[in-house]
Design a protein around this motif. Sequence first.
Motif, mmCIF file in Angstrom:
data_model
loop_
_atom_site.group_PDB
_atom_site.id
_atom_site.type_symbol
_atom_site.label_atom_id
_atom_site.label_comp_id
_atom_site.label_asym_id
_atom_site.label_seq_id
_atom_site.Cartn_x
_atom_site.Cartn_y
_atom_site.Cartn_z
ATOM 1 N N ILE A 47 -43.102 -35.001 -18.646
ATOM 2 C CA ILE A 47 -42.781 -33.950 -19.618
ATOM 3 C C ILE A 47 -43.078 -34.444 -21.035
ATOM 4 C CG2 ILE A 47 -40.900 -32.582 -20.615
ATOM 5 C CD1 ILE A 47 -39.647 -32.599 -17.756
ATOM 6 N N LEU A 48 -42.776 -35.727 -21.299
ATOM 7 C CA LEU A 48 -43.077 -36.318 -22.612
ATOM 8 C C LEU A 48 -44.586 -36.329 -22.852
ATOM 9 C CD1 LEU A 48 -42.035 -37.781 -25.144
ATOM 10 C CD2 LEU A 48 -42.190 -39.939 -23.849
ATOM 11 N N TYR B 248 -44.590 -25.141 -18.645
ATOM 12 C CA TYR B 248 -45.005 -26.493 -18.294
ATOM 13 C C TYR B 248 -43.844 -27.387 -17.872
ATOM 14 C CZ TYR B 248 -49.731 -25.344 -19.574
ATOM 15 O OH TYR B 248 -50.981 -24.761 -19.591
ATOM 16 N N LEU B 249 -42.643 -27.104 -18.357
ATOM 17 C CA LEU B 249 -41.466 -27.833 -17.877
ATOM 18 C C LEU B 249 -41.308 -27.607 -16.372
ATOM 19 C CD1 LEU B 249 -38.863 -29.483 -18.556
ATOM 20 C CD2 LEU B 249 -37.698 -27.280 -18.794
ATOM 21 N N GLY C 251 -42.317 -28.959 -10.676
ATOM 22 C CA GLY C 251 -42.756 -28.382 -9.410
ATOM 23 C C GLY C 251 -43.908 -29.142 -8.783
ATOM 24 N N LEU C 252 -44.893 -29.545 -9.605
ATOM 25 C CA LEU C 252 -46.056 -30.276 -9.109
ATOM 26 C C LEU C 252 -45.672 -31.606 -8.464
ATOM 27 C CD1 LEU C 252 -48.772 -29.686 -11.842
ATOM 28 C CD2 LEU C 252 -49.072 -29.314 -9.399
ATOM 29 N N GLY D 33 -40.438 -29.041 -28.118
ATOM 30 C CA GLY D 33 -39.366 -28.846 -27.134
ATOM 31 C C GLY D 33 -39.544 -29.741 -25.919
ATOM 32 N N LEU D 34 -40.781 -29.850 -25.428
ATOM 33 C CA LEU D 34 -41.068 -30.700 -24.275
ATOM 34 C C LEU D 34 -40.864 -32.179 -24.609
ATOM 35 C CD1 LEU D 34 -44.287 -28.956 -22.868
ATOM 36 C CD2 LEU D 34 -42.044 -29.049 -21.766
ATOM 37 N N ILE D 35 -41.233 -32.588 -25.816
ATOM 38 C CA ILE D 35 -41.034 -33.979 -26.236
ATOM 39 C C ILE D 35 -39.550 -34.335 -26.214
ATOM 40 C CG2 ILE D 35 -41.129 -35.547 -28.229
ATOM 41 C CD1 ILE D 35 -43.819 -34.219 -28.963
ATOM 42 N N LEU D 36 -38.712 -33.446 -26.761
ATOM 43 C CA LEU D 36 -37.274 -33.699 -26.809
ATOM 44 C C LEU D 36 -36.674 -33.785 -25.407
ATOM 45 C CD1 LEU D 36 -36.276 -31.341 -29.781
ATOM 46 C CD2 LEU D 36 -36.500 -33.840 -29.809
ATOM 47 N N VAL D 37 -37.095 -32.881 -24.512
ATOM 48 C CA VAL D 37 -36.593 -32.899 -23.137
ATOM 49 C C VAL D 37 -37.083 -34.150 -22.412
ATOM 50 C CG1 VAL D 37 -36.708 -31.762 -20.872
ATOM 51 C CG2 VAL D 37 -36.326 -30.404 -22.934
#
Length: 323
Positions: free
Chosen positions: A57-58, A105-106, A111-112, A217-221
């Motif tokens: 995710i990062l 994308y999260l 899922g992938l 948002g994805l970086i933070l998660v």
Amino acid sequence: MRAKILKDMDTEKFFKNKVISILSALLCVALWGTAFPVIKKCYIIFSIAKADYGSKILFAGNRFFIAGVLVLIAGVFIEKGFIFPKKRDLLPMGMLGFLQIFLQYLCSYIGLSNTTGTKTSVITALGSFLVVLTAPLFFKKDRLNFKKISGCILGFAGVIIINLGGIAEGSFSFMGEGMVILSTVAATAGSIYCKKITTGRNATAISAYHLLFGGLGLILVGLAFGGRLDFTSFTLYLFLIYLGVVSAVSFTIWTALLKHNPVSRILIFNLLIPVFGTVWSGVLLGEAIFTTTNLLSVTLISAGILFVNMQTKKGKQREGNNE
């Protein structure tokens, strides 16, 4: 003001041109198709484990944030100055970034990691079918007809064929197939929402800031999940910049296409993403691509796209009308 109006009219005329819109959509899906094998290669090179959601995710967040920065830089030349978002546009841009980048994308990356690439391709292809069916609910001009339904059936059959043999593998799980379904729903909702908010707004600005918001948002998660990347590696930056360029170019063109064309006519091209993914996997990873199955799949998908893009006489008469 007059110069801006003329520029907007030229842009609309350019992206509404049938040949240009088809070639532009093909360019986008071809670029997105390269992302699959390149990301797969990155996971191998940087030893990112299958269940290391945080790092994946990062990685995605950095990719899209870089893409947003690149679009802003390009916007300086396109718009003859830095693009500052208007206050009224912050919420729509943020919502688009949430749907089309963050949530899509999260769910996709999680899922992938828990299902096969085959099932992912098939479920994702259903999103194109979903758009064609739901677009008439949101846009008067984007009406459903026999040709569109036939095109979706042909195209989906092509996706099934290219993935034949892997569909029955494994069982259903929420963290696998369930997440891919959520990703597809988010992508579909994002595309419809993108079409809605581009009216009267700068498409380049929307592309830039929704990539920045979604990427951040994805970086933070990713960091919250304990994600780690080797930022001392020059190779990592090369891969991230390449994927950033892919996302910057494809999302900017895609946003413009959605703004000036019926949603169903553009999103049906998503059916070609697994085909291009297969082709690029052959080129970059040495996988076999020239098979009877693949050729049949491409034929069916191409026929499906042609059917969806064929206009009836009534459709041509409505072409100049507003949504």
